[in-house]
Structure formats: C-alpha cells, structure tokens
Design an enzyme around this catalytic site. Structure first.
Site, short mmCIF file in Angstrom:
data_model
loop_
_atom_site.label_atom_id
_atom_site.label_comp_id
_atom_site.label_asym_id
_atom_site.label_seq_id
_atom_site.Cartn_x
_atom_site.Cartn_y
_atom_site.Cartn_z
N LYS A 94 0.81 -1.21 0.00
CA LYS A 94 0.00 0.00 0.00
C LYS A 94 0.85 1.27 0.00
CE LYS A 94 -1.04 -0.48 4.91
NZ LYS A 94 0.08 -1.45 5.07
N SER A 113 -5.06 -0.01 9.03
CA SER A 113 -6.48 0.17 9.43
C SER A 113 -7.23 -1.15 9.42
CB SER A 113 -7.16 1.24 8.56
OG SER A 113 -6.83 1.17 7.20
S1 PPS Z 1 -2.61 0.51 12.17
O1 PPS Z 1 -2.96 -0.90 12.43
O2 PPS Z 1 -3.45 1.06 11.07
O3 PPS Z 1 -2.71 1.31 13.38
O4 PPS Z 1 -1.10 0.48 11.67
P1 PPS Z 1 -0.23 1.62 10.91
O5 PPS Z 1 -0.35 2.92 11.60
O6 PPS Z 1 -0.55 1.57 9.47
O7 PPS Z 1 1.25 1.14 11.15
C1 PPS Z 1 1.71 -0.02 10.54
C2 PPS Z 1 3.25 -0.01 10.41
O8 PPS Z 1 3.85 -0.17 11.68
C3 PPS Z 1 4.86 -1.17 11.65
N1 PPS Z 1 4.53 -2.11 12.73
C4 PPS Z 1 3.45 -2.90 12.84
N2 PPS Z 1 2.43 -3.18 12.00
C5 PPS Z 1 1.47 -4.05 12.44
N3 PPS Z 1 1.48 -4.65 13.65
C6 PPS Z 1 2.49 -4.40 14.52
N4 PPS Z 1 2.50 -4.98 15.73
C7 PPS Z 1 3.53 -3.50 14.12
N5 PPS Z 1 4.66 -3.05 14.73
C8 PPS Z 1 5.25 -2.21 13.87
C9 PPS Z 1 4.91 -1.74 10.27
O9 PPS Z 1 6.08 -1.26 9.67
C10 PPS Z 1 3.69 -1.16 9.55
O10 PPS Z 1 4.03 -0.60 8.29
P2 PPS Z 1 3.50 -1.16 6.88
O11 PPS Z 1 3.82 -0.05 5.92
O12 PPS Z 1 2.02 -1.41 6.98
O13 PPS Z 1 4.29 -2.39 6.62
#
Ligand code: PPS
Length: 201
Positions: free
Chosen positions: A40, A108
């Site tokens: 994304k 999200s």
């Molecule tokens: S959320 O669920 O919408 O509040 O998450 P978001 O703000 O998009 O943050 C996701 C990014 O944080 C890092 N990260 C994690 N993701 C999911 N679960 C856990 N526990 C976690 N810890 C760190 C990760 O790099 C996500 O980035 P993306 O770009 O999605 O890979």
C-alpha cells in the site's frame, strides 16, 4: 476517547467564511487499507507522484511516517490502533476539505474504524474512497521487506497484524487491487481511472 467536536456541548463550531467551491480544487480522500507488506505504501507514493504530475494537489499520509510525529504516542494495541485510525481520518478530512487529495496508507485493520473514517467524510460531504490492497498474507510474509513477520513469528513483536492481531477484510471497498494487477505504477493509474480522478491540465 476524545469526543467528536460535533457532539460536544462545551465547544461551539466556528464557521469559515470560505465556501468549498472557492477553494483551489475539489478535495477527496483515497484510503488504502491492507496488511503490512501488502504494497500500500509503494502504491500510495506512486499515486501521489502521478497526481502531482497531473497538476492535482495531493498529499500522502503514511501510517509509518505519522507514527514518527502526531501518532508517536500510540502503540499497536487495539485501542491505540483505533485512536490512530481516528486521528488519520480526521487529518485526511481536513486535507480533503482544504481541496487536497489526501492519500492514506494505513493498515487500518478494523472495519468499524474504517466505517467511522467514511462517516467523518460523509458528515462533511467529502468524497471518501476505500481501496483494499488485497495481497495474501503468505505473499506479504514472503516479501517481509522490514523483517517484521520473521520477528513476529519468533515472538519478538507482539500483536502483529495477520499473526496475532486481526485484519478484518473490507466487505464494501470502493475498489480492490491485487499484486496481479501489475506494477505499482499500473495499479496507481488503475486507481486514478477507477475513481475518476482526472488531470487538472
Ligand atoms: S494501524 O494498524 O493502522 O494502526 O497500523 P499503521 O499505523 O498503518 O502502522 C503499521 C506499520 O507499523 C509497523 N509495525 C506494525 N504493524 C502491524 N502490527 C504491529 N504490531 C507492528 N509493529 C510495527 C509496520 O512497519 C507497519 O508498516 P507497513 O507499511 O504497513 O508495513
């Protein structure tokens, strides 16, 4: 939880003297939801690049980046994710109201909070487009660009989306894209066409 301003008895709404039609252009929000590693952010970066090249005001709100600033106080528990999504929805709506195309890239994972984001926009008559980046978990885990899935499997990171924290698949997304739709450039073009976002010049 913070009460939405509209429901607060102690704060009175102060209207702007500027009507939406007087702003530079029509704003909107394009909300990309999907697993970590779904692509994304890459698609969102390309989308922002294409929109700016097409003369449209656009701005990327990336979850990772916002967690360096305004959402730096939030972790990954369910309540903190809810607050994260709520804040980003409010920021996106402000940007859309200003005439900008807000491009949100946020896992999200909760349907109710995505619906709340849609409602925040609807209450202000702002276009909201939910795009589900539907990349299967096993593909995201194979890609593992930041090594986070490996760490989650090893128990070093808790509450990782798709491993030990849920991802509720969108049932009513405005658009669904998958890696088989092409390169991030192709997919960004597809999103622009599908959502009818025309060039300004
Ligand atoms: S959320 O669920 O919408 O509040 O998450 P978001 O703000 O998009 O943050 C996701 C990014 O944080 C890092 N990260 C994690 N993701 C999911 N679960 C856990 N526990 C976690 N810890 C760190 C990760 O790099 C996500 O980035 P993306 O770009 O999605 O890979």
């Amino acid at each position: 939880p913070v009460k939405p301003a509209a429901q607060r008895a102690d704060v009175v709404w102060h209207s702007s003297a500027v009507e939406r039609g007087q702003r530079l252009s029509q704003g909107a929000t394009i909300w990309l939801t999907g697993l970590s590693g779904s692509g994304k952010s890459t698609i969102a970066v390309e989308l922002e690049r294409q929109l700016i090249a097409a003369g449209r005001p656009a701005y990327l709100l990336d979850g990772d980046n916002l967690r360096h600033g305004i959402n730096g106080d939030l972790g990954f528990g369910d309540d903190e994710r809810r607050e994260n999504i709520r804040r980003v929805a409010e920021i996106a709506a402000l940007m859309a109201d200003s005439g900008t195309i807000a491009i949100v890239s946020l896992i999200s994972p909760f349907a109710a909070e995505r619906e709340n984001a849609r409602n925040i926009h609807a209450a202000k008559s702002l276009p909201f487009n939910e795009v589900f980046v539907d990349t299967p978990l096993h593909t995201c885990e194979t890609r593992d660009p930041k090594g986070l899935y490996a760490r989650a499997r090893a128990g070093e990171i808790r509450q990782f989306t798709g491993i030990d924290s849920p991802y509720e698949r969108p049932e009513h997304a405005d658009l669904v894209v998958t890696p088989t739709d092409g390169t991030p450039t192709d997919i960004a073009e597809h999103i622009r066409r599908a959502l009818g976002i025309a060039d300004a010049r």
